[in-house]
Design a protein around this motif. Structure first.
Motif, mmCIF file in Angstrom:
data_model
loop_
_atom_site.group_PDB
_atom_site.id
_atom_site.type_symbol
_atom_site.label_atom_id
_atom_site.label_comp_id
_atom_site.label_asym_id
_atom_site.label_seq_id
_atom_site.Cartn_x
_atom_site.Cartn_y
_atom_site.Cartn_z
ATOM 1 N N HIS A 100 -7.471 3.336 -4.395
ATOM 2 C CA HIS A 100 -6.040 3.237 -4.694
ATOM 3 C C HIS A 100 -5.315 2.832 -3.419
ATOM 4 N N GLN A 101 -4.423 1.876 -3.530
ATOM 5 C CA GLN A 101 -3.696 1.412 -2.347
ATOM 6 C C GLN A 101 -2.484 2.293 -2.101
ATOM 7 N N GLU A 103 1.043 3.413 -1.359
ATOM 8 C CA GLU A 103 2.294 2.770 -1.760
ATOM 9 C C GLU A 103 2.965 2.048 -0.596
ATOM 10 N N SER A 106 2.421 -1.894 -0.053
ATOM 11 C CA SER A 106 3.198 -2.924 -0.743
ATOM 12 C C SER A 106 4.703 -2.641 -0.771
ATOM 13 N N VAL A 116 -3.853 -11.448 -4.344
ATOM 14 C CA VAL A 116 -3.521 -10.246 -5.096
ATOM 15 C C VAL A 116 -4.281 -10.202 -6.416
ATOM 16 N N TRP A 124 -7.376 -6.777 -14.531
ATOM 17 C CA TRP A 124 -6.872 -7.220 -13.236
ATOM 18 C C TRP A 124 -7.260 -8.679 -13.048
ATOM 19 N N ARG A 156 -1.542 -5.625 -6.825
ATOM 20 C CA ARG A 156 -2.250 -4.926 -5.752
ATOM 21 C C ARG A 156 -2.878 -5.999 -4.872
#
Length: 174
Positions: A100-101, A103, A106, A116, A124, A156
């Motif tokens: 998970h990136q 927050e 971005s 992306v 995705w 993402r």
């Protein structure tokens, strides 16, 4: 020693370079660097024409031999839409789910030409930022030649599974 001359890459050249780079990645098979177990959450790269460059969230139901897995999709349904789709896939199209990136990665927004993934149509999709108008980012998808606007929350940064680790792809900038 003579200095290295840096030349500017114009937008059209950058677009072409990114498109070819993304196509190479989208059409390649994953390195088999991990053995998955029943219950593992994974992504499967589609190898179906028109869907190449897309990844779908699945769960491993069972290994089948040394190089295949029975999987159940989280977002794709059977033809009669009565249950999640299950199928057999080769290990070469499976990768772990990317981390998970944060927050904050971005929060500052994406920049022109960032590679992306966009969550759309149940999966995705891999592309690059081709522009921004207002709060919407335009993403160009080289495998389908579509250029579509999306809000930031469905984007993402793209990562690749390389030698058993997640890697961000290099940015192509001036």
């Amino acid at each position: 020693m003579a200095p290295i001359k840096v030349t500017e890459i114009n937008s059209e050249e950058r677009h072409t370079m990114l498109s070819e780079f993304i196509k190479l990645i989208a059409f390649k098979r994953q390195q088999i660097t991990k053995v998955f177990q029943k219950g593992d959450e994974v992504e499967v790269a589609s190898q179906v024409y028109g869907f190449i460059g897309s990844y779908y969230d699945e769960t491993i139901l069972s290994p089948v031999g040394a190089y295949h897995y029975r999987i159940k999709y989280k977002t794709l349904l059977t033809d009669d839409e009565s249950a999640p789709l299950e199928e057999m896939v080769t290990a070469a199209v499976i990768r772990p789910v990317p981390p998970h990136q944060d927050e904050t990665i971005s929060e500052n927004g994406f920049r022109l030409h960032d590679m992306v993934d966009v969550f759309a149509n149940d999966g995705w999709w891999f592309g690059f930022i081709s522009g921004k108008i207002g709060e919407e980012y335009y993403v160009y998808f080289p495998t389908t030649a579509d250029n579509i606007a999306y809000p930031r929350h469905v984007l993402r940064f793209h990562q690749e599974w390389v030698n058993g680790k997640w890697k961000y792809l290099p940015k192509i900038r001036n």
